[in-house]
Write a protein that holds these residues in place. Structure first.
Motif, PDB file in Angstrom:
ATOM      1  N   LYS A   1       0.833  -1.211   0.000  1.00 11.52           N
ATOM      2  CA  LYS A   1       0.000   0.000   0.000  1.00 11.52           C
ATOM      3  C   LYS A   1       0.862   1.254   0.000  1.00 11.52           C
ATOM      4  O   LYS A   1       0.597   2.206  -0.743  1.00 11.52           O
ATOM      5  CB  LYS A   1      -0.911  -0.017   1.225  1.00 11.52           C
ATOM      6  CG  LYS A   1      -1.791   1.209   1.357  1.00 11.52           C
ATOM      7  CD  LYS A   1      -2.638   1.148   2.616  1.00 11.52           C
ATOM      8  CE  LYS A   1      -3.493   2.407   2.758  1.00 11.52           C
ATOM      9  NZ  LYS A   1      -4.305   2.370   4.004  1.00 11.52           N
TER      10      LYS A   1
ATOM     11  N   ASN B   1      -5.112   3.077  -2.131  1.00 10.20           N
ATOM     12  CA  ASN B   1      -6.076   3.487  -1.119  1.00 10.20           C
ATOM     13  C   ASN B   1      -6.544   2.280  -0.320  1.00 10.20           C
ATOM     14  O   ASN B   1      -6.200   1.132  -0.621  1.00 10.20           O
ATOM     15  CB  ASN B   1      -7.263   4.226  -1.755  1.00 10.20           C
ATOM     16  CG  ASN B   1      -7.997   3.374  -2.777  1.00 10.20           C
ATOM     17  OD1 ASN B   1      -8.242   2.192  -2.559  1.00 10.20           O
ATOM     18  ND2 ASN B   1      -8.367   3.976  -3.909  1.00 10.20           N
ATOM     19  N   SER B   2      -7.365   2.526   0.691  1.00  8.38           N
ATOM     20  CA  SER B   2      -7.770   1.450   1.610  1.00  8.38           C
ATOM     21  C   SER B   2      -8.602   0.384   0.917  1.00  8.38           C
ATOM     22  O   SER B   2      -8.461  -0.812   1.197  1.00  8.38           O
ATOM     23  CB  SER B   2      -8.550   2.049   2.783  1.00  8.38           C
ATOM     24  OG  SER B   2      -7.745   2.941   3.521  1.00  8.38           O
TER      25      SER B   2
END
Length: 295
Positions: free
Chosen positions: A253, A259-260
């Protein structure tokens, strides 16, 4: 980085204890329990409720083990009238019922907010010794659980469970009480998993309904299928690989600026890829169960 490594190893150890408990049912006895996480949830909630009531952590763990064993006994009795696949669905329903109760009975469980501010077991030590001491405790219990499971599955009881799994009619003809075998396997598994649930509540300082999600049970099943059902070493290897996949995602990440949502999908996709590869090329797991063959 050091804290992250300690945290990853601690969580892996807790999931390893839960997976060993599931392996007693699924690997040795061939029981399809899709609600296994309910035992861990009972251990965690019993610990949280006991701590709130002023009990000691040991008393909370004992209460969790007792409740989990009682649930295991009830589930085993339920299986007397159901085929294996319907029994598996019933265990999933029981876990969902417990999660619903935990979500709605706020006077006892804290409802959707759960029970927070639970003390760690080693709060009095200076940093980083609390985390290291907890990791040492988890790894010691994991080693003890692995040794006990290996001894049990290699003894007469384990052979009886495998015979029941492979040839139930033959096991019955040889005088084994299949109901008793199933009950003992489930109750032993429940006690082991409840210990992990109790420790998880202390480690997170929180317990909530998310601890009872069915996805947690299927994550444990994934660990077993990757490592090898019925093999203690295989189970531990599966836990290590899945936890390594979880731990690698945060680095990806940061490296690729994900992004999440994408990182969450990457985590699931990576674990799914490992599972698919094992099913295609090593359908019995990376360390398959070794069965004695009669010459």
């Amino acid at each position: 980085m050091f804290d992250f490594l300690i945290s990853s190893l601690t969580v892996a150890g807790l999931y390893g204890i839960m997976a060993l408990g599931l392996n007693l049912q699924a690997g040795a006895a061939g029981l399809l329990n899709f609600g296994h996480i309910a035992f861990a949830g009972l251990g965690a909630y019993a610990t949280g409720i006991a701590i709130q009531a002023g009990w000691s952590p040991l008393s909370g763990a004992a209460l969790g083990i007792a409740l989990a064993c009682a649930l295991g006994w009830a589930i085993a009795r339920l299986g007397r009238q159901l085929a294996s696949d319907y029994w598996g669905i019933a265990t999933l329903a029981i876990a969902e019922i417990l999660r619903t109760v935990a979500t709605n009975e706020g006077w006892l469980t804290g409802g959707a907010q759960g029970i927070s501010a639970l003390p760690s077991l080693f709060d009095g030590l200076p940093r980083p010794w609390p985390a290291l001491a907890f990791l040492g405790l988890v790894l010691a219990l994991l080693a003890l659980a692995a040794w006990a499971c290996a001894r049990v599955t290699g003894a007469r009881f384990g052979r009886a469970l495998r015979l029941m799994r492979e040839e139930p009619a033959l096991a019955r003809c040889m005088g084994y009480d299949l109901k008793s075998l199933k009950t003992r396997a489930i109750v032993a598994s429940a006690a082991l998993t409840a210990i992990a649930g109790s420790l998880y509540a202390h480690y997170m300082s929180f317990v909530g309904p998310d601890y009872l999600l069915s996805a947690e049970t299927f994550l444990l099943w994934t660990m077993l299928m990757i490592g090898g059902l019925g093999n203690t070493a295989g189970v531990l290897l599966g836990v290590l690989l899945v936890q390594a996949a979880y731990a690698a995602v945060p680095f990806a990440k940061d490296a690729f600026q994900l992004n999440s949502d994408v990182s969450g999908a990457l985590r699931l996709g990576l674990i799914g890829l490992i599972l698919l590869a094992c099913l295609l090329w090593r359908s019995e797991g990376l360390v398959p169960e070794k069965l004695r063959k009669i010459p």
